[in-house]
Design a protein around this motif. Structure first.
Motif, short mmCIF file in Angstrom:
data_model
loop_
_atom_site.label_atom_id
_atom_site.label_comp_id
_atom_site.label_asym_id
_atom_site.label_seq_id
_atom_site.Cartn_x
_atom_site.Cartn_y
_atom_site.Cartn_z
N LYS A 595 -1.70 -1.68 8.83
CA LYS A 595 -2.07 -0.62 8.12
C LYS A 595 -1.23 -0.10 6.96
CE LYS A 595 -4.99 -0.25 11.65
NZ LYS A 595 -6.21 -0.74 11.47
N ILE A 596 -1.07 -0.86 6.08
CA ILE A 596 -0.43 -0.87 4.86
C ILE A 596 -1.13 -0.15 3.56
CG2 ILE A 596 0.77 -1.89 2.96
CD1 ILE A 596 1.82 -2.72 5.67
N ARG A 597 -0.58 0.85 3.12
CA ARG A 597 -1.35 1.64 2.17
C ARG A 597 -0.35 1.58 0.73
NH1 ARG A 597 1.30 6.45 0.96
NH2 ARG A 597 3.14 6.97 2.23
N ILE A 598 -1.21 2.10 -0.45
CA ILE A 598 -0.78 1.83 -1.65
C ILE A 598 -0.01 3.10 -2.04
CG2 ILE A 598 -1.17 1.23 -4.11
CD1 ILE A 598 -3.50 -0.35 -3.19
N CYS A 599 1.16 2.94 -2.69
CA CYS A 599 1.67 4.14 -3.00
C CYS A 599 1.10 4.88 -4.23
CB CYS A 599 3.24 4.02 -3.48
SG CYS A 599 4.18 5.51 -3.96
N LYS A 600 0.48 5.94 -4.20
CA LYS A 600 -0.24 6.67 -4.95
C LYS A 600 0.44 7.21 -5.80
CE LYS A 600 -3.84 5.69 -2.76
NZ LYS A 600 -5.10 4.66 -3.06
#
Length: 600
Positions: A595-600
């Motif tokens: 569940k990795i996200r991108i730093c916005k």
């Protein structure tokens, strides 16, 4: 624990033990020594028996027969210098209740892992595996864009203290810290405790042949210390075959003789199958050999589990072959496996070291030697002279600023491809395989041996091996990484390591009489591999296309649809086969699984 206001702190130590030495409860952890030091520890100190006797003479007493207690007594006796007394692999934390100081260390080459993470909720957590942090309040994983770029483009991981999870770090091999708990804010005072000094060994070649065999035999012998069943990986290559053959020699007169077990991964595709060489090693030896044939259906079934255990994406399906070997060992009640990892980097054993050697000779203006090696490469390995020149120049150009600009112009398609949204992850174009940290006065060949040992190659391989073995509660041991061998081999003259276009020159000579000639003189190199190219281009092309489409979808825009075009060109032969497609696939799966996200 709590004391006065100045020493107040909160600390929790937890440990899940794989019992190898002293199986009794006296070896359990966390362990306390002198009602002062507490330890949690992963690994083995192989010379613990000798250290134990030495410490007894200094007045230390022991309640267990474990190496864990020896580490505590050594720290009490020698402080930080205890690390220089250890032969082995380790990651540990020791807490001193009197001073309030926490001491953390990782072994010389990073065989055993040690991660840490500062939670935004005020926790500092340590673990042997990153997945442990997923259970701690404040966990919210974000991709580390630069490390993702290094993996996707260059296929490299574990080359820095950063991981592919932003804000999750690791101690590198040969690093430590000592810090008062009350002084910890948001960083750790990490320092290097181990490095190899360049002290050229000038001795006759025949003497080096004998010395290498003696050192390797001594290392293997001490790596056999165990209170549980031991086996060996056997790929049919030089490194693992040497271990198996030397063990057979060491134990042939043991009474009672313990069964020697080997575990090998094979393939139904002859191009990737090494049974011919494995059987040559086994011939006329009383060895209980086990074989496994990893197939693409098994990979599909186990893939999510493998990825979960690995913590981070891995660069090829060969990791599944290794996984299958450890799984087979588990099924046969073996808890320790000796493996040939770490034999190549210090001695320049990979094929690309031929080109590095040519480049090194050019920089030293050793033109006659250069021409001789180039001619041998052409004759022995059927390499064209244009390919030798082009490949050798890469290692010169990549190590200076002007050269990197030239490479950038000529390799733009591969280092800044259309299928990667580099801006989305905030990554810079880099050349992580270049020598960013050099040691003055050392030739290019030796500098690359250092680089491959401590940064570019070995750390990732040790990562894969540790996670695969621990998934099946097996301890993997790597006798080639006894620091006495590494320090010796890395300081031998280059032409003892590679000569006449033959890698591992001194090693091959030392193993005369131990290995069948067809194994000792092998020029190709595989290890535990899978027929990834055959799977992807022939057997399961549609399956891998589906995997790729899924990865693009789950990458949150990092991988663009142009990756499909790249895949089609590769499977039709318009582009040469590489592991790039696999890296894209596993990267997308990793983002979804963790569940990795991108730093916005």
């Amino acid at each position: 624990m709590s004391g006065d206001e100045e020493k107040s702190y909160q600390l929790a130590l937890g440990h899940r033990r794989l019992s190898i030495i002293d199986l009794s409860p006296t070896g359990h952890q966390p362990m306390c020594y002198k009602n002062r030091y507490w330890i949690i520890y992963n690994g083995e100190v192989y010379n613990y028996l000798e250290l134990r006797e030495e410490l007894k003479k200094s007045g230390h007493t022991f309640q267990s027969n474990s190496d864990t207690e020896v580490i505590l007594a050594a720290y009490d006796e020698w402080g930080l210098n205890c690390l220089n007394h250890f032969i082995g692999m380790w990651a540990f934390l020791i807490f001193d209740t009197e001073t309030g100081k926490l001491f953390g260390s990782r072994d010389r080459f990073g065989i055993k892992p040690l991660y840490y993470w500062f939670s935004h909720e005020g926790y500092l957590a340590f673990a042997s595996e990153i997945k442990a942090f997923t259970m701690i309040p404040g966990w919210n994983p974000v991709v580390n864009g630069q490390r993702a770029y290094d993996f996707l483009i260059h296929g490299i991981t574990d080359h820095t203290s950063e991981t592919m999870f932003s804000d999750v770090y690791q101690l590198m091999g040969g690093e430590y810290f000592i810090v008062k708990i009350s002084d910890i804010l948001d960083t750790l005072p990490i320092q290097k405790w181990y490095s190899i000094n360049r002290e050229l060994i000038l001795e006759p070649f025949d003497q080096s042949v004998q010395s290498y065999l003696l050192k390797l035999s001594e290392s293997i012998k001490i790596h056999l210390r165990s209170d549980v069943n031991i086996g060996s990986c056997l790929s049919g290559g030089l490194d693992s075959s040497a271990i198996v053959s030397i063990i057979n020699k060491i134990t042939e007169n043991n009474s009672p003789k313990q069964d020697q077990k080997t575990f090998s991964a094979c393939s139904e595709q002859k191009q990737w199958d090494e049974r011919e060489f494995i059987k040559a090693v086994l011939e006329e030896k009383d060895i209980d050999a086990h074989f496994v044939i990893p197939d693409v259906n098994g990979l599909a079934k186990d893939l999510n589990e493998i990825l979960w255990h690995q913590d981070e994406p891995f660069r090829s399906t060969s990791i599944y072959a290794q996984w299958s070997v450890f799984q087979t060992a588990k099924e046969n009640n073996v808890k320790v496996l000796l493996d040939g990892q770490g034999a190549d980097e210090p001695i320049g054993g990979y094929h690309y070291f031929h080109d590095i050697f040519i480049a090194s000779l050019l920089l030293q203006l050793k033109i006659p030697a250069l021409l001789h090696e180039a001619n041998e490469l052409n004759t022995r390995h059927k390499r064209s002279y244009s390919d030798i020149i082009r490949s050798s120049l890469y290692y010169i150009l990549s190590n200076n600023s002007i050269g990197r600009k030239i490479l950038l112009l000529n390799q733009k398609e591969s280092i800044d491809p259309k299928w990667l949204d580099r801006e989305k992850i905030g990554a810079e174009i880099t050349f992580p395989l270049s020598l960013t940290q050099t040691v003055k006065g050392i030739d290019l060949f030796t500098r690359y041996c250092y680089h491959q040992t401590f940064q570019a190659s070995l750390p990732a391989l040790l990562h894969y091996e540790d996670r695969n073995s621990m998934a099946f509660s097996i301890e993997s041991r790597v006798p080639y990484l006894d620091h006495r061998i590494v320090e010796y081999i890395i300081n031998l003259p280059d032409n003892y390591k590679i000569k006449n276009a033959v890698t591992k020159y001194v090693m091959r000579h030392s193993l005369k009489g131990y290995l069948p000639e067809k194994v000792r003189c092998r020029m190709d190199k595989m290890g535990f591999v899978t027929p990834e190219e055959h799977w992807m281009k022939c057997e399961e092309q549609d399956t891998f296309r589906t995997y790729l489409e899924y990865a693009i979808k789950k990458s949150d825009g990092i991988i663009k649809p142009e990756a499909i075009e790249y895949f089609d060109e590769m499977v039709t032969g318009k582009k040469p086969f590489s592991n790039t497609i696999w890296r894209i696939i596993i990267f997308g799966m990793w983002m979804e699984l963790f569940k990795i996200r991108i730093c916005k």
